[in-house]
Design a protein around this motif. Structure first.
Motif, mmCIF file in Angstrom:
data_model
loop_
_atom_site.group_PDB
_atom_site.id
_atom_site.type_symbol
_atom_site.label_atom_id
_atom_site.label_comp_id
_atom_site.label_asym_id
_atom_site.label_seq_id
_atom_site.Cartn_x
_atom_site.Cartn_y
_atom_site.Cartn_z
ATOM 1 N N GLY A 170 -9.669 32.277 29.495
ATOM 2 C CA GLY A 170 -9.502 33.490 28.711
ATOM 3 C C GLY A 170 -10.257 33.473 27.392
ATOM 4 N N ILE A 171 -10.751 32.296 26.986
ATOM 5 C CA ILE A 171 -11.536 32.223 25.749
ATOM 6 C C ILE A 171 -12.954 32.689 26.065
ATOM 7 C CG2 ILE A 171 -12.565 30.685 24.043
ATOM 8 C CD1 ILE A 171 -10.058 28.986 24.166
ATOM 9 N N VAL A 178 -3.420 32.907 25.716
ATOM 10 C CA VAL A 178 -4.360 31.922 25.182
ATOM 11 C C VAL A 178 -3.763 31.253 23.946
ATOM 12 C CG1 VAL A 178 -6.614 31.608 24.083
ATOM 13 C CG2 VAL A 178 -6.414 33.000 26.155
ATOM 14 N N ALA A 179 -3.151 32.028 23.071
ATOM 15 C CA ALA A 179 -2.544 31.468 21.859
ATOM 16 C C ALA A 179 -1.463 30.452 22.213
ATOM 17 C CB ALA A 179 -1.966 32.581 20.991
ATOM 18 N N GLU A 180 -0.627 30.771 23.179
ATOM 19 C CA GLU A 180 0.439 29.851 23.580
ATOM 20 C C GLU A 180 -0.136 28.566 24.166
ATOM 21 O OE1 GLU A 180 2.876 32.267 26.128
ATOM 22 O OE2 GLU A 180 3.799 33.298 24.423
ATOM 23 N N ARG A 181 -1.180 28.688 24.969
ATOM 24 C CA ARG A 181 -1.812 27.497 25.566
ATOM 25 C C ARG A 181 -2.476 26.638 24.495
ATOM 26 N NH1 ARG A 181 -2.557 23.274 27.286
ATOM 27 N NH2 ARG A 181 -4.139 22.662 28.767
ATOM 28 N N LEU A 182 -3.160 27.273 23.542
ATOM 29 C CA LEU A 182 -3.798 26.537 22.462
ATOM 30 C C LEU A 182 -2.769 25.762 21.636
ATOM 31 C CD1 LEU A 182 -6.396 29.149 21.194
ATOM 32 C CD2 LEU A 182 -6.885 27.008 22.390
ATOM 33 N N ALA A 183 -1.639 26.397 21.352
ATOM 34 C CA ALA A 183 -0.602 25.770 20.533
ATOM 35 C C ALA A 183 -0.044 24.510 21.184
ATOM 36 C CB ALA A 183 0.516 26.770 20.247
ATOM 37 N N GLU A 184 -0.204 24.377 22.490
ATOM 38 C CA GLU A 184 0.277 23.194 23.215
ATOM 39 C C GLU A 184 -0.700 22.020 23.158
ATOM 40 O OE1 GLU A 184 0.841 24.658 27.147
ATOM 41 O OE2 GLU A 184 2.667 25.760 26.642
ATOM 42 N N LEU A 185 -1.948 22.269 22.761
ATOM 43 C CA LEU A 185 -2.962 21.214 22.778
ATOM 44 C C LEU A 185 -2.761 20.222 21.638
ATOM 45 C CD1 LEU A 185 -6.234 23.253 23.463
ATOM 46 C CD2 LEU A 185 -4.891 21.915 25.099
ATOM 47 N N ASP A 186 -2.887 18.931 21.950
ATOM 48 C CA ASP A 186 -2.883 17.913 20.897
ATOM 49 C C ASP A 186 -4.064 18.168 19.972
ATOM 50 O OD1 ASP A 186 -0.657 16.595 21.831
ATOM 51 O OD2 ASP A 186 -1.803 15.124 22.988
ATOM 52 N N GLY A 187 -3.800 18.160 18.690
ATOM 53 C CA GLY A 187 -4.851 18.397 17.711
ATOM 54 C C GLY A 187 -4.829 19.795 17.127
ATOM 55 N N ILE A 188 -4.142 20.731 17.774
ATOM 56 C CA ILE A 188 -3.999 22.079 17.226
ATOM 57 C C ILE A 188 -2.644 22.158 16.547
ATOM 58 C CG2 ILE A 188 -3.841 24.551 17.736
ATOM 59 C CD1 ILE A 188 -6.650 23.496 18.151
ATOM 60 N N LEU A 226 -11.712 17.716 21.314
ATOM 61 C CA LEU A 226 -10.843 18.892 21.324
ATOM 62 C C LEU A 226 -11.667 20.157 21.535
ATOM 63 C CD1 LEU A 226 -8.124 20.363 20.818
ATOM 64 C CD2 LEU A 226 -8.683 20.276 18.377
ATOM 65 N N VAL A 227 -12.740 20.299 20.764
ATOM 66 C CA VAL A 227 -13.543 21.530 20.797
ATOM 67 C C VAL A 227 -14.392 21.626 22.063
ATOM 68 C CG1 VAL A 227 -15.398 22.783 19.627
ATOM 69 C CG2 VAL A 227 -13.541 21.763 18.290
ATOM 70 N N THR A 228 -15.003 20.540 22.480
ATOM 71 C CA THR A 228 -15.947 20.617 23.596
ATOM 72 C C THR A 228 -15.329 20.368 24.963
ATOM 73 O OG1 THR A 228 -16.598 18.289 23.395
ATOM 74 C CG2 THR A 228 -17.861 19.905 22.113
ATOM 75 N N GLU A 229 -14.125 19.794 25.003
ATOM 76 C CA GLU A 229 -13.489 19.510 26.293
ATOM 77 C C GLU A 229 -12.191 20.282 26.489
ATOM 78 O OE1 GLU A 229 -13.091 15.250 26.580
ATOM 79 O OE2 GLU A 229 -15.182 14.953 25.972
ATOM 80 N N ARG A 230 -11.213 20.059 25.619
ATOM 81 C CA ARG A 230 -9.897 20.671 25.842
ATOM 82 C C ARG A 230 -9.900 22.180 25.598
ATOM 83 N NH1 ARG A 230 -8.556 15.883 23.294
ATOM 84 N NH2 ARG A 230 -7.742 16.864 21.429
ATOM 85 N N LEU A 231 -10.594 22.645 24.582
ATOM 86 C CA LEU A 231 -10.652 24.088 24.320
ATOM 87 C C LEU A 231 -11.349 24.820 25.457
ATOM 88 C CD1 LEU A 231 -9.374 24.485 21.540
ATOM 89 C CD2 LEU A 231 -11.535 25.372 20.751
ATOM 90 N N THR A 232 -12.397 24.232 25.992
ATOM 91 C CA THR A 232 -13.147 24.903 27.059
ATOM 92 C C THR A 232 -12.359 24.979 28.367
ATOM 93 O OG1 THR A 232 -14.262 22.846 27.672
ATOM 94 C CG2 THR A 232 -15.391 24.264 26.082
#
Length: 91
Positions: A65-66, A18-28, A55-61
């Protein structure tokens, strides 16, 4: 610029992925694994509130695994780094 701290709990055994995937998101800009109440802390930096909301309501969701999140929207940023840079100019 909108800055936020996103506190994240993850399904058992999925922290690294999850951490690796999050780090790839624009805005993180950064992701930290932690000890304690939350598994991960993500630092979000977006151009405006609408981008942060997406970012919070679309890409994070979309990250599997979150389990749950808590987003803390920053009102002001206080940084020693910024102050050091400001006072070192021409002095």
């Amino acid at each position: 610029m909108q800055n936020a701290v996103i506190l994240i709990n993850v399904e058992k055994g999925r922290i690294r992925g999850v951490a690796e995937r999050l780090a790839e998101l624009d805005g993180i800009s950064e992701v930290y694994s932690t000890c304690g109440r939350y598994d991960l802390i993500a630092i979000a930096r977006t151009r405006d509130f609408e981008s942060l909301a997406a970012l919070v309501t679309e890409r994070l969701t979309s990250v599997e695994g979150i389990r749950d999140t808590e987003t803390l929207n920053a009102m002001q940023v206080h940084s020693r780094h910024d102050l050091d840079a400001m006072f070192s100019v021409g002095l």
